[in-house]
Design an enzyme around this catalytic site. Structure first.
Site, PDB file in Angstrom:
ATOM      1  N   HIS A  34       0.875  -1.182   0.000  1.00  9.21           N
ATOM      2  CA  HIS A  34       0.000   0.000   0.000  1.00  9.21           C
ATOM      3  C   HIS A  34       0.901   1.217   0.000  1.00  9.21           C
ATOM      4  CE1 HIS A  34      -2.858   3.066   1.256  1.00  9.21           C
ATOM      5  NE2 HIS A  34      -2.028   3.373   2.238  1.00  9.21           N
ATOM      6  N   CYS A 102      -4.654   1.851  -4.245  1.00 11.00           N
ATOM      7  CA  CYS A 102      -3.821   2.963  -3.779  1.00 11.00           C
ATOM      8  C   CYS A 102      -2.612   3.194  -4.680  1.00 11.00           C
ATOM      9  CB  CYS A 102      -3.377   2.699  -2.347  1.00 11.00           C
ATOM     10  SG  CYS A 102      -2.557   1.095  -2.150  1.00 11.00           S
TER      11      CYS A 102
END
Length: 662
Positions: A34, A102
């Site tokens: 992420h 993301c």
């Protein structure tokens, strides 16, 4: 004045991917990444829409890595205007763990701010994962987790659970369903913590329009930097230039998404050698700059790229023409293997099912023999009486019940605790007994791994202290390194070879052998193919067949899907050279057994037929080793037996392999 731009990198699996990925996928994956962008004193990331926090104040805590991605000459007001525009695109209901996440957002931001892109080890992670058999099988489960049951509803804890069918598929795909579930749940929980909103809102409290989650590996590009990054990292690219107000675009978009899903599975989705399907919405971000660069003035426009260069442009929504152009691009980018059209009927008749040694020995006799060895060496064995009870009573009693011919008397599968106990006792004996005393123990494990539960447990334990198969293998290799021990250790070597042949009875264990253990198994195999004892050579030829057949099945699937990327790695080529050299030497030396010649010839054919390095590395090797003459000599008098190979099917196989593959 310029401002620094940094990338914060977090691991959604909290270290589980690094520990478990090799066992589950056969490929080392160090994290489920992420990322967020840090600039102008803020940390910005995509989850519940586009979210902003002070640096290191998000729910993810301290980043695992901080990557300096450059500096930006833009001012903060310009960047904030960009974010406001991107909020219409990066809405919560579009989030998908693999396809639009993301990292998609940070790649766009970095491109806008610096003209660069995020590191490929982050952006290529979904492709690397999906290129593994486990990742491909798990794809439907992940898709189901992000499927919206109600139009307009964003994901929530109540709707993010996999369907029972998808969960069952995930369990079937994994060598250890419990571990797979733990890893998937950890990632899903972190992704949910990423800020999924209620069904009624987005990050800023403003309702966002529903958008169907992308169910195919489609890249979203909103700036020139991210678009050129995709061109650079993929061999073939199909770019779809579209706009929200274009009716024909909406008509052909489902075809584009379906082809993206189908073709990226068959055209080398992993890493930089694959195909990418890219969607460029000219009304989003700086996408109009991308369109202007390639002269796009109408939508829909499709532009096709090979090796970063434009090969064709198509305007309009003609589905038939679009499919034809995609086929042409992939055919040119990933031509089928030159052997795909070879006619080899004798080889096609050879089953790729593994050769297994399934005979149940007289377990009372085996356990008694092992007990006598333990008694004779009791003084050098830690807790000898306990080890004897475990391996000479508990283990054979279980095997008798598990492999009973009467299904009513079969005992249940062993627990992990029981398997761990057997493994610890096995390791104790491997360290204490001489090689010529270990064959009863190895023969019991040879039978045990035919049990699916035990085979899967061994696969999951690969590389850990609970791996009995690895312990037996290393002991066998150390024995082979001592010529004086080989004659007396023949039964141990024989049962070890049969054990590893049986490892191919279950796909998870076979994958483990061919990934984590491939080097050591190859050493065992190469050392055994020329053994003086015919039964050892037969077992070694059987293992060679199983290894080669396993490789062949994976390559054959790539050929059947038409667009397999046949670019082999240097490591793969070195392994094939070693295997083929050993097999050819063994064929040349085998003058007694037609059965051994048969298995080794089939092994050679499986390795050669769809090898990705056939022309570059193997063809010259075959000429140097005079492979064709070696095979043909087996058909002549004295080549194998007095009259040469006599079985008609084996003769045809030898002839076809020598004439067509060598």
């Amino acid at each position: 004045m310029s401002n620094p731009v940094k990338l914060y990198v977090y691991d959604l699996s909290n270290g589980m991917a690094k520990r478990l990925s090799l066992q589950l996928t056969g490929k080392q994956i160090d994290g489920i990444w992420h990322t967020s962008v840090v600039v102008f004193g803020q940390e910005i990331f995509y989850g519940q829409g586009i979210c902003t926090t002070p640096p290191r104040q998000s729910h993810h805590g301290t980043p695992l890595h901080v990557v300096d991605v450059g500096e930006t000459a833009l001012d903060q007001d310009t960047f904030n205007e960009y974010l406001d525009e991107m909020r219409q695109h990066y809405t919560a209901d579009k989030y998908h763990l693999l396809d639009f996440n993301c990292n998609s957002f940070t790649n766009d931001c970095v491109g806008f701010l610096t003209g660069g892109s995020i590191p490929s080890w982050i952006s290529d992670l979904p492709s690397d994962f999906l290129s593994t058999p486990f990742g491909a099988a798990l794809r439907p489960t992940i898709d189901s987790m992000y499927r919206r049951p109600v139009p307009g509803a964003a994901p929530s804890p109540a709707t993010i659970q996999p369907s029972p069918q998808a969960a069952a598929a995930a369990a079937a795909a994994s060598p250890n369903p419990d571990l797979a579930a733990s890893l998937l749940q950890a990632v899903a929980s972190q992704a949910m913590a990423n800020g999924f909103p209620s069904a009624s809102g987005s990050a800023n409290g403003v309702s966002t329009p529903s958008t169907q989650t992308l169910a195919s590996p489609i890249h979203i590009c909103t700036n020139s930097a991210s678009f050129h990054s995709v061109l650079k990292s993929h061999k073939a690219v199909v770019a779809f230039f579209t706009s929200a107000t274009c009716g024909p675009c909406r008509m052909i978009e489902p075809v584009f998404e379906q082809l993206a899903h189908n073709m990226t599975k068959t055209a080398g989705a992993g890493g930089g050698a694959g195909v990418a399907f890219v969607k460029v919405d000219l009304g989003v971000g700086m996408s109009n700059v991308v369109g202007g660069e390639f002269g796009v003035r109408v939508t829909p426009t499709f532009i096709f790229f090979k090796d970063g260069k434009k090969t064709h442009e198509m305007k309009g929504a003609d589905q038939a023409e679009f499919k034809s152009q995609v086929d042409l691009l992939l055919w040119e980018s990933f031509p089928p293997h030159p052997h795909a059209k070879l006619s080899l009927p004798a080889l096609d008749k050879v089953s790729t099912s593994p050769i297994l040694f399934t005979q149940v020995p007289a377990l009372d006799t085996v356990s008694a023999k092992l007990a006598s060895f333990i008694d004779a060496s009791a003084s050098s064995i830690s807790q000898a009486s306990t080890v004897k009870q475990i391996l000479c009573t508990e283990f054979p009693t279980f095997l008798k019940g598990r492999f009973a011919t009467d299904s009513k008397t079969k005992c249940p599968a062993p627990t992990p605790q029981l398997l761990t106990k057997w493994t610890e006792a096995t390791k104790t004996l491997l360290n204490a007994l001489a090689p010529n005393q270990l064959f009863p123990l190895t023969d019991m494990w040879r039978l045990a791994i035919l049990d699916e539960t035990i085979a899967n447990w061994c696969a999951t334990s690969s590389g850990t202290s609970n791996d009995p198969v690895q312990a037996i293998l290393l002991k066998a290799l150390s024995t082979l390194s001592k010529p004086e021990a080989q004659a007396t250790a023949r039964p141990y070597l024989l049962t070890t070879l049969r054990l590893f042949s049986n490892a191919f009875s279950a796909d998870p264990l076979a994958r483990s052998v061919m990934s984590a253990k491939r080097t050591t198994v190859t050493s065992l195999l190469v050392s055994s193919l020329l053994h003086a004892d015919a039964s050892v050579r037969t077992a070694a030829a059987s293992l060679a067949f199983n290894v080669s057949a396993f490789v062949q099945k994976g390559r054959l699937e790539a050929v059947r899907t038409q667009y397999g990327p046949f670019a082999g790695s240097e490591e793969e080529g070195e392994w094939e050279v070693e295997m083929i050299s050993a097999v050819l030497e063994a064929i040349a030396n085998e003058v007694q057994s037609e059965d051994i010649v048969h298995r080794l010839t089939a092994s050679l054919a499986f390795l050669l037929r769809f090898s990705p390095v056939h022309e570059a590395q193997l063809q010259p090797l075959l000429e140097v080793l005079q492979a064709k003459d070696t095979l043909r000599s087996k058909l002549e008098k004295g080549g194998c037996g007095e009259e040469g190979v006599r079985n008609a099917d084996v003769r045809k196989l030898v002839q076809q392999v020598s004439d067509s593959l060598c």
